[in-house]
Design a protein around this motif. Structure first.
Motif, PDB file in Angstrom:
ATOM      1  N   ARG A   2     -13.637 -26.949   5.252  1.00  0.00           N
ATOM      2  CA  ARG A   2     -14.611 -26.044   4.623  1.00  0.00           C
ATOM      3  C   ARG A   2     -16.014 -26.348   5.103  1.00  0.00           C
ATOM      4  NH1 ARG A   2     -13.191 -24.625  -1.648  1.00  0.00           N
ATOM      5  NH2 ARG A   2     -11.278 -23.533  -1.127  1.00  0.00           N
ATOM      6  N   ASN A   4     -20.078 -25.365   4.009  1.00  0.00           N
ATOM      7  CA  ASN A   4     -21.015 -24.726   3.084  1.00  0.00           C
ATOM      8  C   ASN A   4     -22.293 -24.397   3.837  1.00  0.00           C
ATOM      9  OD1 ASN A   4     -19.443 -25.016   0.622  1.00  0.00           O
ATOM     10  ND2 ASN A   4     -19.759 -27.201   0.940  1.00  0.00           N
ATOM     11  N   ASN A  29     -11.983 -17.853   6.574  1.00  0.00           N
ATOM     12  CA  ASN A  29     -11.718 -17.365   5.237  1.00  0.00           C
ATOM     13  C   ASN A  29     -12.996 -17.545   4.419  1.00  0.00           C
ATOM     14  OD1 ASN A  29     -10.428 -16.439   2.951  1.00  0.00           O
ATOM     15  ND2 ASN A  29      -9.612 -18.462   2.427  1.00  0.00           N
ATOM     16  N   VAL A  31     -14.671 -18.141   1.246  1.00  0.00           N
ATOM     17  CA  VAL A  31     -14.216 -18.692  -0.027  1.00  0.00           C
ATOM     18  C   VAL A  31     -15.181 -18.319  -1.159  1.00  0.00           C
ATOM     19  CG1 VAL A  31     -13.643 -20.831  -1.255  1.00  0.00           C
ATOM     20  CG2 VAL A  31     -13.117 -20.614   1.188  1.00  0.00           C
ATOM     21  N   THR A  32     -16.471 -18.470  -0.919  1.00  0.00           N
ATOM     22  CA  THR A  32     -17.468 -18.235  -1.972  1.00  0.00           C
ATOM     23  C   THR A  32     -18.694 -17.547  -1.389  1.00  0.00           C
ATOM     24  OG1 THR A  32     -16.804 -20.310  -3.015  1.00  0.00           O
ATOM     25  CG2 THR A  32     -18.858 -19.362  -3.760  1.00  0.00           C
ATOM     26  N   THR A  50     -19.430 -20.306   1.366  1.00  0.00           N
ATOM     27  CA  THR A  50     -18.450 -21.338   1.701  1.00  0.00           C
ATOM     28  C   THR A  50     -17.377 -20.634   2.514  1.00  0.00           C
ATOM     29  OG1 THR A  50     -18.890 -22.542  -0.335  1.00  0.00           O
ATOM     30  CG2 THR A  50     -16.840 -23.064   0.816  1.00  0.00           C
ATOM     31  N   VAL A  51     -17.144 -21.154   3.714  1.00  0.00           N
ATOM     32  CA  VAL A  51     -16.131 -20.571   4.588  1.00  0.00           C
ATOM     33  C   VAL A  51     -15.122 -21.661   4.941  1.00  0.00           C
ATOM     34  CG1 VAL A  51     -17.602 -18.748   5.505  1.00  0.00           C
ATOM     35  CG2 VAL A  51     -17.586 -20.975   6.621  1.00  0.00           C
ATOM     36  N   GLU A  52     -13.941 -21.217   5.298  1.00  0.00           N
ATOM     37  CA  GLU A  52     -12.849 -22.150   5.555  1.00  0.00           C
ATOM     38  C   GLU A  52     -12.158 -21.757   6.857  1.00  0.00           C
ATOM     39  OE1 GLU A  52     -10.165 -23.855   2.135  1.00  0.00           O
ATOM     40  OE2 GLU A  52      -9.399 -21.904   2.791  1.00  0.00           O
ATOM     41  N   LEU A  58     -14.710 -22.235  12.777  1.00  0.00           N
ATOM     42  CA  LEU A  58     -16.000 -22.411  12.115  1.00  0.00           C
ATOM     43  C   LEU A  58     -17.143 -22.374  13.138  1.00  0.00           C
ATOM     44  CD1 LEU A  58     -15.103 -25.153   9.479  1.00  0.00           C
ATOM     45  CD2 LEU A  58     -15.488 -22.717   9.067  1.00  0.00           C
ATOM     46  N   ASP A  76     -23.716 -27.695   5.043  1.00  0.00           N
ATOM     47  CA  ASP A  76     -23.075 -28.801   4.322  1.00  0.00           C
ATOM     48  C   ASP A  76     -24.098 -29.725   3.647  1.00  0.00           C
ATOM     49  OD1 ASP A  76     -20.405 -28.188   4.422  1.00  0.00           O
ATOM     50  OD2 ASP A  76     -20.029 -29.304   6.263  1.00  0.00           O
TER      51      ASP A  76
END
Length: 159
Positions: A2, A4, A29, A31-32, A50-52, A58, A76
């Protein structure tokens, strides 16, 4: 894995979608998304993402954001860019503001984001918001302080 991010977007319709769609197309993905518009930030709004994905995905997502000219201010938890505001008080002339802006813009990675001026009889106040690469804040403040001293203006920093 992940990641941020805190990015800045212009406060205009469609800006969030213009970032999320290209991010999603890289295969990350999402996430948030925290998009707080209730506070007044000026012409840009911070957006926490937030990506995954795997490292390669990434990296591609970060590259896509940079290609679009999106300002990434934090990754992050590590700040990449900082914003801060100062106020100059005194008998401010137009040339004073122009020279102050030029002094800040001459610092590598620093720029003036917003400037507002209030004038009354004999006294004026200028609120200036700056953005600088992480680590160059002290240099920007030093140049603003020099500009204020040269023009006999009171500087209120870290507003």
């Amino acid at each position: 894995m992940r990641l941020n991010l805190v990015i800045e977007l212009r406060d205009a319709p469609g800006q969030l979608v213009s970032v999320l769609e290209p991010l999603g197309s890289t295969g990350v993905n999402i996430v948030t998304v925290i998009h707080e518009r209730d506070r007044e930030y000026g012409p840009v709004v911070p957006v926490q993402l937030t990506v995954e994905g795997d490292r390669e995905t990434l990296d591609a997502a970060i590259g896509r954001l940079q290609e679009q000219g999106v300002n990434i201010i934090e990754m992050d938890g590590a700040p990449l860019r900082e914003k801060f505001t100062t106020i100059l008080i005194g008998d401010i002339a137009e040339g004073d503001l122009q020279e102050t802006v030029e002094a800040v813009n001459s610092v590598q990675g620093a720029s003036v984001l917003d400037l507002s001026l209030r004038m009354s009889e004999g006294r004026s106040a200028a609120r200036i918001t700056f953005e600088a690469e992480h680590g160059s804040r002290d240099e920007v403040l030093r140049r603003i302080n020099e500009a204020a001293m040269e023009r006999n203006l009171l500087l209120v920093s870290e507003v």
